[in-house]
Write an enzyme that holds these catalytic residues in place. Sequence first.
Site, short mmCIF file in Angstrom:
data_model
loop_
_atom_site.label_atom_id
_atom_site.label_comp_id
_atom_site.label_asym_id
_atom_site.label_seq_id
_atom_site.Cartn_x
_atom_site.Cartn_y
_atom_site.Cartn_z
N ASP A 64 36.04 -22.56 -3.45
CA ASP A 64 35.12 -23.55 -4.02
C ASP A 64 35.10 -24.83 -3.57
O ASP A 64 35.96 -25.55 -4.60
CB ASP A 64 34.19 -23.09 -5.02
CG ASP A 64 33.80 -22.16 -5.46
OD1 ASP A 64 33.91 -20.96 -4.49
OD2 ASP A 64 32.33 -21.79 -6.04
N LYS A 84 26.59 -24.62 -1.94
CA LYS A 84 26.50 -24.14 -3.88
C LYS A 84 25.81 -25.57 -3.80
O LYS A 84 26.09 -26.79 -3.81
CB LYS A 84 28.50 -24.23 -3.92
CG LYS A 84 28.36 -23.56 -5.42
CD LYS A 84 29.86 -23.73 -5.74
CE LYS A 84 29.86 -23.49 -7.35
NZ LYS A 84 31.48 -23.06 -7.56
N LYS A 116 25.01 -20.58 -3.34
CA LYS A 116 25.50 -19.78 -4.78
C LYS A 116 24.53 -20.89 -5.43
O LYS A 116 24.88 -22.43 -5.28
CB LYS A 116 26.52 -19.87 -4.83
CG LYS A 116 27.06 -19.71 -6.20
CD LYS A 116 29.20 -20.04 -6.42
CE LYS A 116 29.69 -19.69 -7.82
NZ LYS A 116 30.80 -19.68 -7.45
#
Length: 216
Positions: A89, A151, A180
């Site tokens: 991430d 995300k 996400k």
Amino acid sequence: MNIASYIDHTVLGADATQEKIEKLCAEAAQWKFASVCVNGCWVAFCADKLKETGVKTACTVGFPLGAMSTEAKVFEAATAIADGASEVDMVINIGWLKDHKDGLVEDEIRRVKKACGNNCLKVIIETCLLTDEEKERACRLAVAAGADFVKTSTGFSKAGATAEDVALMKKTVGNSAKVKAAGGIRDYNTAMKMIDAGADRIGCSAGIAIVQGAGK
């Protein structure tokens, strides 16, 4: 639906001790979450604890500000993968995006994705700091660079995920990437709002409360 399979069970605080990380892994294995998401120093520990459980190890890169050098992010991602992470991430360089240095933003994401190989890359755009135009542009750049997910948030800035931002991001990426939602998601109803808006994954530290809330 099995909401546990949407959850990245997360501990990213500076005060995370081995005891906290060990508990995180045990909970993730018990509840069958998608992954644990941790800082780089814990990747090897988590990967070892979670082997043969089906729970993945995710690692943050360039976290939480995104303002370090591209070379540092690439090295961090490669190290995480070598240590056993199967998901990364990363935080984009938000200043570059705001300065319309789109080529630099896209190149950095592409280089981190290359360091990840066939492993999953989630690109954090930090929606609370962006205009809608910037959110859309960040999502398009992430897709162009080969990201697997976009995300919403680190959870360490001014605000976290909103259903409106998730919907905007999903509309922008379509089927080219997943979405996400992370930051401030603490209960089942909020998690379901994110999923209904288009989220494929939920990043949170309240995964157990969310799963338990599904049965109420």
